[in-house]
Design a protein around this motif. Structure first.
Motif, mmCIF file in Angstrom:
data_model
loop_
_atom_site.group_PDB
_atom_site.id
_atom_site.type_symbol
_atom_site.label_atom_id
_atom_site.label_comp_id
_atom_site.label_asym_id
_atom_site.label_seq_id
_atom_site.Cartn_x
_atom_site.Cartn_y
_atom_site.Cartn_z
ATOM 1 N N THR A 186 0.838 -1.202 0.000
ATOM 2 C CA THR A 186 0.000 0.000 0.000
ATOM 3 C C THR A 186 0.876 1.256 0.000
ATOM 4 O O THR A 186 0.606 2.223 -0.736
ATOM 5 N N CYS A 187 1.919 1.251 0.797
ATOM 6 C CA CYS A 187 2.852 2.392 0.812
ATOM 7 C C CYS A 187 3.538 2.538 -0.548
ATOM 8 O O CYS A 187 3.709 3.665 -1.051
ATOM 9 N N MET A 188 3.921 1.416 -1.133
ATOM 10 C CA MET A 188 4.559 1.472 -2.445
ATOM 11 C C MET A 188 3.600 2.034 -3.494
ATOM 12 O O MET A 188 3.986 2.842 -4.344
ATOM 13 N N LEU A 189 2.353 1.609 -3.436
ATOM 14 C CA LEU A 189 1.367 2.098 -4.404
ATOM 15 C C LEU A 189 1.165 3.602 -4.277
ATOM 16 O O LEU A 189 1.002 4.306 -5.285
ATOM 17 N N ARG A 190 1.171 4.105 -3.057
ATOM 18 C CA ARG A 190 1.009 5.551 -2.877
ATOM 19 C C ARG A 190 2.177 6.307 -3.511
ATOM 20 O O ARG A 190 1.982 7.336 -4.154
ATOM 21 N N LYS A 191 3.379 5.795 -3.297
ATOM 22 C CA LYS A 191 4.540 6.453 -3.907
ATOM 23 C C LYS A 191 4.488 6.357 -5.437
ATOM 24 O O LYS A 191 4.797 7.323 -6.147
ATOM 25 N N PRO A 225 7.258 19.638 -9.583
ATOM 26 C CA PRO A 225 7.134 18.180 -9.402
ATOM 27 C C PRO A 225 6.303 17.832 -8.174
ATOM 28 O O PRO A 225 6.373 18.498 -7.143
ATOM 29 N N ILE A 226 5.492 16.780 -8.296
ATOM 30 C CA ILE A 226 4.650 16.318 -7.190
ATOM 31 C C ILE A 226 5.527 15.549 -6.211
ATOM 32 O O ILE A 226 6.237 14.612 -6.595
ATOM 33 N N PRO A 227 5.519 15.918 -4.925
ATOM 34 C CA PRO A 227 6.388 15.234 -3.957
ATOM 35 C C PRO A 227 5.836 13.859 -3.581
ATOM 36 O O PRO A 227 4.675 13.537 -3.854
ATOM 37 N N GLY A 228 6.692 13.055 -2.962
ATOM 38 C CA GLY A 228 6.258 11.773 -2.413
ATOM 39 C C GLY A 228 6.394 10.603 -3.339
ATOM 40 O O GLY A 228 6.038 9.481 -2.972
ATOM 41 N N GLY A 229 6.919 10.825 -4.555
ATOM 42 C CA GLY A 229 7.076 9.721 -5.493
ATOM 43 C C GLY A 229 8.447 9.087 -5.400
ATOM 44 O O GLY A 229 9.264 9.418 -4.542
ATOM 45 N N LEU A 285 12.411 1.902 -6.453
ATOM 46 C CA LEU A 285 11.311 0.939 -6.523
ATOM 47 C C LEU A 285 11.853 -0.489 -6.532
ATOM 48 O O LEU A 285 11.332 -1.370 -5.824
ATOM 49 N N ALA A 286 12.899 -0.740 -7.297
ATOM 50 C CA ALA A 286 13.492 -2.086 -7.349
ATOM 51 C C ALA A 286 14.030 -2.500 -5.985
ATOM 52 O O ALA A 286 13.907 -3.668 -5.582
ATOM 53 N N ALA A 287 14.616 -1.542 -5.244
ATOM 54 C CA ALA A 287 15.166 -1.851 -3.923
ATOM 55 C C ALA A 287 14.055 -2.265 -2.956
ATOM 56 O O ALA A 287 14.238 -3.179 -2.133
ATOM 57 N N GLU A 288 12.907 -1.628 -3.031
ATOM 58 C CA GLU A 288 11.801 -1.993 -2.137
ATOM 59 C C GLU A 288 11.231 -3.358 -2.506
ATOM 60 O O GLU A 288 10.849 -4.139 -1.626
ATOM 61 N N LEU A 289 11.173 -3.656 -3.791
ATOM 62 C CA LEU A 289 10.752 -4.997 -4.194
ATOM 63 C C LEU A 289 11.760 -6.039 -3.716
ATOM 64 O O LEU A 289 11.385 -7.131 -3.290
ATOM 65 N N ARG A 290 13.027 -5.700 -3.771
ATOM 66 C CA ARG A 290 14.077 -6.606 -3.303
ATOM 67 C C ARG A 290 13.941 -6.862 -1.802
ATOM 68 O O ARG A 290 14.125 -7.993 -1.340
ATOM 69 N N ALA A 291 13.589 -5.813 -1.040
ATOM 70 C CA ALA A 291 13.406 -5.983 0.403
ATOM 71 C C ALA A 291 12.272 -6.967 0.688
ATOM 72 O O ALA A 291 12.372 -7.825 1.582
#
Length: 959
Positions: free
Chosen positions: A370-375, A391-395, A402-408
């Motif tokens: 859910t946190c990843m989807l928001r980003k 630029p829109i913040p929070g992305g 993104l790859a690092a979070e999937l790796r985690a």
């Protein structure tokens, strides 16, 4: 099988009065006998045999099934059209609407044949895998790795190869794809329906419904406009290219990595291999401005944003699917401490951690996703603004994040023993992100050396004293100026400074290309751009000019702008003379310290692009192939001498004349040591849809490409077939020289262009609206600036096809005249032992099978000058007969292409209809050109363009 054949035969039945159309029967009273089953019912019943047939029996039955359904549509919609489908000429007084529809129906039939053959090929591969194992598939990693292990290739060598492996097919929008995306989507649905029909699980009712759905798709093809109403925009070409990623390629590449990992674990048990993301796609669509005035910097920016949005939308859907799937609770699966800390971090970073945790209590992976989807939503929203506003913040800052979070998440599953879940759900998406990043493809930029040099001359004049003239572009003075400017530190504010007002629009636009690269890398992705391709590179100074424009735009790596360039610059060597001068060009280029520093900073690899199309147009088929092979050997040798690794980018087209030969054989025939794990190739026009439109074929072709590169890297320097052999090389040199002499003697005749324009639909091709690019680079009307695509396309339309064979007969004949029996023995040994010579002979022979001299003579009759007509056609006819005789003498065959039974079978299905359409096209060209009134010409134009489309579909290649 018999039932399908019977139904297909029924679909072909005619009476002396014409087509025997089925009649709709009124509902019968209870006492009446049952109505006979409809054609659709018979085909549905017959299709129940498909699951039990092998591939050889399956193909003709599927062909009959599709033919029956198409004929059923024709009977109901326009019965006269079935005559054309059966290969019979239409009556001369038939309405033009029927003429147009018959041509469209033939085109549809060729498309359906292609779908059937793709389906059969997939079935054949499955049969081999079931009967003999995955390692028996020619294109499989399993076979290549098994062979390497059996040959004693040590695991360390495999690891070293993987470390440098880099494969990148590059999708281009050359005007060789006549099919619209709408039609491609219908083709894909037909392919999937055929796959469904292979299953034995359906009841008769369900099978009848499936066949009915197949019939509906064919009817949609019938009713979909096959011709573009307007020339496609570059934006439409971008959408066409991205279509294949959404359909197949996002999924195919992660599966490719998985298959290689499986093969390595199977044949090198106990060894560990790091798997780099070695396979990525490039693109020229929206970045290739060589001779295309419709590609400008605004278009390129829009392309980059479209490419970015395509992958971000894909990742969002994949994350949503993951969130639905990974409903794992902390109670069922204890969370590793490291992942718990990572979850706490992203929850806090989201600004809404408590609410997210409450919504999914205990479901740690859903909370994390859910946190990843928001980003990702913030990243997507920012991308949709296309650089406008703050630029829109929070992305996500980059794809790496993104790859690092999937790796985690993947590591958390692995730590808890959920290896299968990690490998099945999370790892493929991580591989996607690492491969496609935030740009889907790496966009190359391409421009012609003429434009680059004109821009530099304009800049020189703008900064010189009034009345000064720049040095000659080939002079030492010009080179000295370039080198001194490259070595000079830029002053404060000089990079990106205001442009001189004296620059013309094209020159200013060229300067701005490089400034755009700098800005868009920051906005889109650091790997959004691939390289700058310099077409028609004739001299080292042409390349130095590109470096200078890059420097002045701030694309050098240090503040002073003197160290190294961050944008790879790739010389494209296209003509035979340029290929021969390649070692000299590269030595001169690599003698400039800045160039060497730049290459080392970019990984130590200099990429050189070689062009198959223009070298063929320049010297003919045989000479082109030999000069390309020689150039690669010599260029690689220069690289080794100077301590620079050379990587080749192969500019292949769809047709044989432009390098479009079977990928596996083409790679296997490359010179030893010329690949070394690095390979780039253009995928053009109809080749893209043929390879990547369907999931199974896409997976097959990416693995074929990658496994062929891997095999060449492992084996090429160990194989006798690729080792230099003096007598073979001498023979190739003699043959290439004689072949080129014969070819040049033909094309250098001043009147050839007049013959070509009259005896082919060359001028009419520009009205087909297949691509955004004009047929000529600079608007002139000579052979030199005519693009290779229409050159090849028009010769294939008029059944001469001389770009794939002309000169070969004269070459072999003159060779044998000198060396006689010893020469024939040598050529036959080369045919058996030299991969390159065998590939050339095979492709020449297959091209000869597509030539029809009778029809070619009818096209020649369109040439109004009888003397010119006879002069040119007599030469072509004589060379064709000589080439046929000489090729068969070398191969030992008794008939053209008899060595290729599948090719002959598929060609035989098409030739009767192609021949009919060819004769219709000749008449249409005659009527169109003779018409005096615009309205009358327009009435002939649509059927004429349909005939061009139809013949292209029949042969499966255009240019």
């Amino acid at each position: 099988m018999e039932a399908i054949e019977s139904a297909g035969a029924e679909a072909r039945k005619v009476t002396s009065r014409g087509v025997e159309a089925p009649r709709r029967q009124p509902a019968a009273p209870p006492s009446s006998p049952p109505a006979p089953p409809s054609l659709l019912d018979r085909l549905a019943t017959a299709s129940s045999a498909l699951p039990t047939l092998d591939a050889e029996a399956y193909e003709p039955c599927v062909v009959d099934l599709l033919f029956g359904l198409l004929c059923d549509v024709a009977r109901r919609r326009q019965p006269q059209v079935e005559l054309a489908l059966r290969g019979e000429p239409l009556p001369p007084d038939v309405p033009r609407a029927v003429w147009r529809r018959s041509l469209q129906a033939q085109g549809i039939w060729f498309q359906l044949l292609s779908v059937a053959e793709q389906s059969t090929a997939m079935r054949r591969r499955r049969e081999i895998e079931i009967e003999s194992g995955y390692a028996r598939l020619t294109a499989s990693f399993s076979r290549v790795v098994a062979d390497a292990a059996a040959a004693g290739v040590p695991a360390d060598e495999v690891r070293a190869v993987l470390q440098h492996l880099k494969i990148r097919p590059v999708i281009t929008a050359h005007p060789t794809e006549a099919k619209r995306v709408t039609v491609l989507e219908i083709h894909r649905r037909i392919y999937r329906k055929l796959m469904d029909l292979e299953s034995p699980r359906w009841t008769p009712r369900e099978r009848r419904k499936l066949v009915g759905q197949l019939a509906n798709e064919i009817e949609l093809l019938w009713m979909s406009g096959e011709l573009r109403r307007e020339k496609p925009t570059v934006a439409q070409e971008v959408a066409w290219g991205l279509h294949f990623f959404g359909e197949t390629l996002f999924e195919a590449v992660p599966l490719l990595f998985e298959r290689l990992e499986d093969a390595l674990h199977q044949f090198y048990p106990g060894e560990h291999f790091e798997m780099p993301r070695f396979f990525q796609f490039g693109s020229w669509i929206g970045g290739d401005r060589d001779g295309n005035p419709f590609v400008n910097n605004d278009v390129t920016r829009a392309t980059l944003y479209d490419n970015r949005l395509a992958c971000l939308k894909r990742y969002r859907q994949q994350l949503l699917d993951l969130a639905q799937t990974l409903s794992i609770t902390a109670e069922a699966l204890p969370v590793p401490e490291a992942f718990g800390a990572e979850l706490a971090r992203v929850l806090e970073q989201s600004g809404d951690g408590p609410a997210i945790a409450t919504r999914n209590p205990g479901e740690v992976f859903r909370q994390y996703l859910t946190c990843m989807l928001r980003k990702l939503d913030a990243t997507l929203a920012d991308a949709q603004r296309r650089g406008a506003g703050t630029p829109i913040p929070g992305g996500y800052a980059s794809a790496d994040e993104l790859a690092a979070e999937l790796r985690a998440m993947e590591l958390a599953l692995l730590a808890t023993g959920s290896d299968t879940l990690a490998g099945s759900y999370v790892r493929p998406l991580r591989h996607e992100v690492e491969t496609f990043r935030f740009s889907t493809v790496q966009l190359d930029l391409r421009e012609n050396s003429t434009v680059i040099n004109k821009t530099l001359l304009a800049l020189w004049r703008a900064r010189a004293k009034p009345g000064s003239e720049p040095p000659d572009l080939q002079s030492e003075a010009w080179k000295a100026w370039l080198v001194s400017e490259l070595a000079r530190p830029l002053g404060p504010g000089e990079a990106g400074a205001a442009l001189p007002e004296s620059l013309a629009d094209v020159e200013a636009e060229t300067v701005q290309i490089f400034r755009m690269v700098r800005a868009m890398r920051e906005q889109v992705d650091r790997n959004a751009f691939g390289a700058f391709i310099l077409s028609m590179t004739h001299h080292a100074t042409d390349v130095l000019g590109v470096y200078l424009l890059a420097k002045q735009a701030g694309l050098f790596s240090d503040a002073a702008g003197v160290e190294s360039c961050t944008l790879p610059v790739v010389p494209l060597l296209e003509t035979i003379d340029d290929l021969r001068r390649a070692p000299e060009i590269l030595r001169e280029l690599l003698a400039v310290p800045m160039v060497k520093r730049s290459i080392r900073a970019q990984g130590g690899v200099l990429e050189v692009m070689i062009g198959y199309s223009d070298s063929n147009k320049d010297g003919g088929f045989f000479a082109s192939n030999w000069e390309l092979s020689k150039a690669q050997t010599k260029i690689a040798r220069v690289g080794r001498e100077l301590g620079i690794t050379i990587s080749f980018f192969h500019g292949r087209g769809g047709s044989v004349s432009r390098g479009g030969v079977p990928a596996g054989r083409a790679i296997a025939a490359l010179p030893a040591g010329s690949v070394n794990g690095r390979f780039r190739v253009t995928e053009q026009g109809e080749v893209v849809s043929y390879k990547y439109a369907n999931r199974g074929t896409a997976q097959y072709h990416v693995e074929l490409l990658a496994s062929s590169v891997l095999e060449h890297t492992f084996k090429s320097e160990r194989e006798d077939e690729l080792q230099p052999r003096g007598e073979f090389d001498d023979a190739m040199e003699a043959l290439a020289g004689a072949s080129r002499a014969a070819y040049v003697k033909l094309v250098d005749q001043p009147e050839l262009i007049a013959y070509f324009q009259a005896a082919s639909p060359l001028e009419e091709l520009s009205m087909l609206n297949m691509g955004s690019r004009p047929a000529r680079r600079f608007g002139a009307r000579s052979l030199e600036d005519l693009r290779a695509i229409p050159w090849v396309f028009a010769w294939s339309q008029n059944r001469h096809a001389l770009t794939g064979w002309y000169g070969v007969g004269s070459a072999i004949s003159s060779f044998l005249a000198v060396r006689q029996e010893r020469g024939l023995d040598l050529l036959r040994r080369m045919f058996n032992e030299s991969r390159l010579f065998r590939l050339i002979v095979d492709e020449v022979e297959k091209t000869l099978a597509q030539v029809d001299l009778d029809i070619a003579r009818d096209y020649a009759s369109l040439v109004p000058d009888a003397r010119l007509r006879e002069t040119i056609f007599t030469q072509i006819e004589a060379e064709y007969r000589l080439t046929t005789a000489m090729v068969l003498k070398v191969s030992g065959g008794s008939a053209v292409a008899e060595r290729f039974p599948q090719f002959c079978e598929r060609l035989a299905r098409r030739l009767p209809a192609i021949n009919l359409v060819s004769r219709q096209q000749i008449e249409l060209l005659r009527l169109y050109r003779a018409a005096s009134a615009d309205q009358e010409r327009r009435s002939y134009l649509v059927p004429l363009l349909l005939s061009i489309n139809c013949i292209a579909s029949g042969f499966g290649a255009t240019g």
